[in-house]
Design an enzyme around this catalytic site. Structure first.
Site, mmCIF file in Angstrom:
data_model
loop_
_atom_site.group_PDB
_atom_site.id
_atom_site.type_symbol
_atom_site.label_atom_id
_atom_site.label_comp_id
_atom_site.label_asym_id
_atom_site.label_seq_id
_atom_site.Cartn_x
_atom_site.Cartn_y
_atom_site.Cartn_z
ATOM 1 N N GLU A 19 -7.105 -28.155 14.290
ATOM 2 C CA GLU A 19 -7.359 -26.766 14.661
ATOM 3 C C GLU A 19 -8.848 -26.502 14.913
ATOM 4 O OE1 GLU A 19 -4.839 -23.781 12.463
ATOM 5 O OE2 GLU A 19 -4.451 -25.519 11.190
ATOM 6 N N SER A 147 -0.927 -23.399 12.812
ATOM 7 C CA SER A 147 -0.971 -22.993 14.222
ATOM 8 C C SER A 147 0.158 -23.595 15.054
ATOM 9 C CB SER A 147 -2.327 -23.354 14.842
ATOM 10 O OG SER A 147 -3.358 -22.615 14.229
ATOM 11 N N TYR A 217 -3.167 -18.626 21.083
ATOM 12 C CA TYR A 217 -4.614 -18.563 21.225
ATOM 13 C C TYR A 217 -5.142 -18.483 22.659
ATOM 14 C CZ TYR A 217 -4.297 -19.963 16.370
ATOM 15 O OH TYR A 217 -3.987 -20.017 15.041
ATOM 16 N N ARG A 256 -2.943 -14.431 4.897
ATOM 17 C CA ARG A 256 -1.976 -13.855 5.832
ATOM 18 C C ARG A 256 -0.669 -14.618 5.728
ATOM 19 N NH1 ARG A 256 -2.958 -15.914 10.847
ATOM 20 N NH2 ARG A 256 -0.856 -16.808 10.851
ATOM 21 N N ASP A 258 3.212 -15.375 7.071
ATOM 22 C CA ASP A 258 4.110 -15.292 8.219
ATOM 23 C C ASP A 258 5.535 -15.115 7.706
ATOM 24 O OD1 ASP A 258 1.942 -15.683 9.899
ATOM 25 O OD2 ASP A 258 2.183 -17.855 9.910
ATOM 26 N N GLU A 272 5.194 -19.139 5.609
ATOM 27 C CA GLU A 272 4.034 -19.838 5.066
ATOM 28 C C GLU A 272 2.909 -18.853 4.798
ATOM 29 O OE1 GLU A 272 1.738 -21.974 8.555
ATOM 30 O OE2 GLU A 272 3.888 -22.382 8.753
ATOM 31 N N ASN A 274 -1.284 -18.436 5.006
ATOM 32 C CA ASN A 274 -2.548 -18.921 5.565
ATOM 33 C C ASN A 274 -3.690 -18.397 4.707
ATOM 34 O OD1 ASN A 274 -1.549 -19.921 8.439
ATOM 35 N ND2 ASN A 274 -0.550 -17.975 8.025
ATOM 36 N N GLY A 278 -7.059 -16.969 11.177
ATOM 37 C CA GLY A 278 -7.883 -16.918 12.373
ATOM 38 C C GLY A 278 -8.641 -15.614 12.516
#
Length: 320
Positions: A19, A147, A217, A256, A258, A272, A274, A278
């Site tokens: 990433e 990602s 992205y 964060r 998901d 998951e 994070n 990002g």
């Protein structure tokens, strides 16, 4: 805290993970934001600069804008603990747990938190047995990537060997999980422990429900809805669940989660967590922060202000 009181600040971005490209975008955004608020912020790329350089840089604290391995998995956090430099985001253990999807899911399940059914795959797995257990479609992905890198949506058992091989190129551990048909959501959390709180939920509407690396992205075909348009009671339940999942993992600072909101039963399922989300122009945490009335620059400053260590350095320690 006055931005000048932060002292010299390092923004860690780039790194050696898959990433890296996204991390470069995140880090440059954070660097510009902090400087715009008067912070003495400096770029630091662990891929081109050594830990020795980090030790002698004179940073009073660092903002971790690294994503994936070596930046989000507890490794750089451990180095910073050893160096005694406070850092943003979760500590060593929480970072390592959240990076490992198997460990995360097992911990969530032990606390009764909903997450899609899963099993670990091997090269000699019985693919028909996998389908019998998890159903179709299912998702195959590396256990320690982010990602959507290396991820495959499998709609037929014959796709499993190739999906496994693709993920196994990136990680020795490969996970398969039941695909939840529904609304794709993400929800940031800020704070630590009892003070942790959720920001507004973002609902993601991707072309043909394909929210892959390119769509995340580099394309503008995805629609991000914040406010999410969910029924208030449903949004509140998603936020409650995400904060609980964050606390169970021991996360701090920011993160964060998901989530999939099932069309079949209307229930949310955790995918998951994070721990170094990002901060690019396409990123979802800044979007949720804006919906809560917090600018990108002020949010970056808020995250930096919460930088800390797992353990305080023992200045007066002496061997027995």
């Amino acid at each position: 805290m006055n931005p000048a009181d932060f002292g010299k600040v390092g923004v860690l971005f780039g790194g050696r993970s898959a990433e890296r490209e996204v991390s470069l975008m995140s880090g440059n955004g954070v660097l510009a934001a902090l400087r715009s608020r008067g912070v003495d912020a400096h770029a630091f790329d662990p891929a081109t600069q050594s830990l020795g350089d980090l030790a002698t840089a004179g940073f009073k604290r660092v903002f971790i804008a690294l994503h994936g391995r070596y930046g989000e998995d507890g490794t750089i956090q451990g180095a910073l603990e050893m160096l005694g430099i406070p850092y943003t985001g979760s500590g060593v253990l929480a970072s390592a747990l959240a990076m490992d999807k198997q460990a995360t899911k097992r911990l969530w399940m032990s606390h009764g938190l909903p997450t899609p059914k899963f099993r670990m795959l091997r090269a000699d797995s019985d693919w028909n047995d996998v389908v019998a257990e998890l159903g179709l479609p299912l998702i195959v992905k590396p256990a320690r990537e982010g990602s959507s890198i290396g991820l495959t949506k499998v709609t037929d058992a014959t796709m499993l060997p190739a999906a496994y091989a693709r993920a196994a190129k990136l990680d020795r551990d490969v996970i398969a999980e039941t695909f939840i048909e529904g609304d794709e959501l993400t929800c940031p959390v800020v704070g630590t422990g009892a003070e942790a709180r959720a920001l507004p939920v973002v609902r993601i509407v991707a072309p043909e429900a394909n929210y892959d690396y390119q769509n995340k992205y580099f394309k503008d075909d995805v629609r991000y809805l914040c406010p999410s348009g969910l029924v208030p009671e449903v949004e509140a339940e998603v936020q409650r669940l995400v904060v609980e999942s964050y606390r169970v993992l021991g996360c701090r600072g920011w993160g964060r989660a998901d989530v999939m909101l099932s069309h079949a039963n209307g229930k949310p399922y955790l995918l998951e967590m994070n721990t170094s989300p990002g901060m690019t122009s396409h990123s979802l945490v800044p979007m949720a922060a804006r919906a809560a009335g917090i600018s990108y620059e002020d949010f970056a400053l808020q995250v930096l202000a919460d930088a800390q260590l797992d353990l305080r350095p023992t200045q007066d320690w002496k061997p027995d």
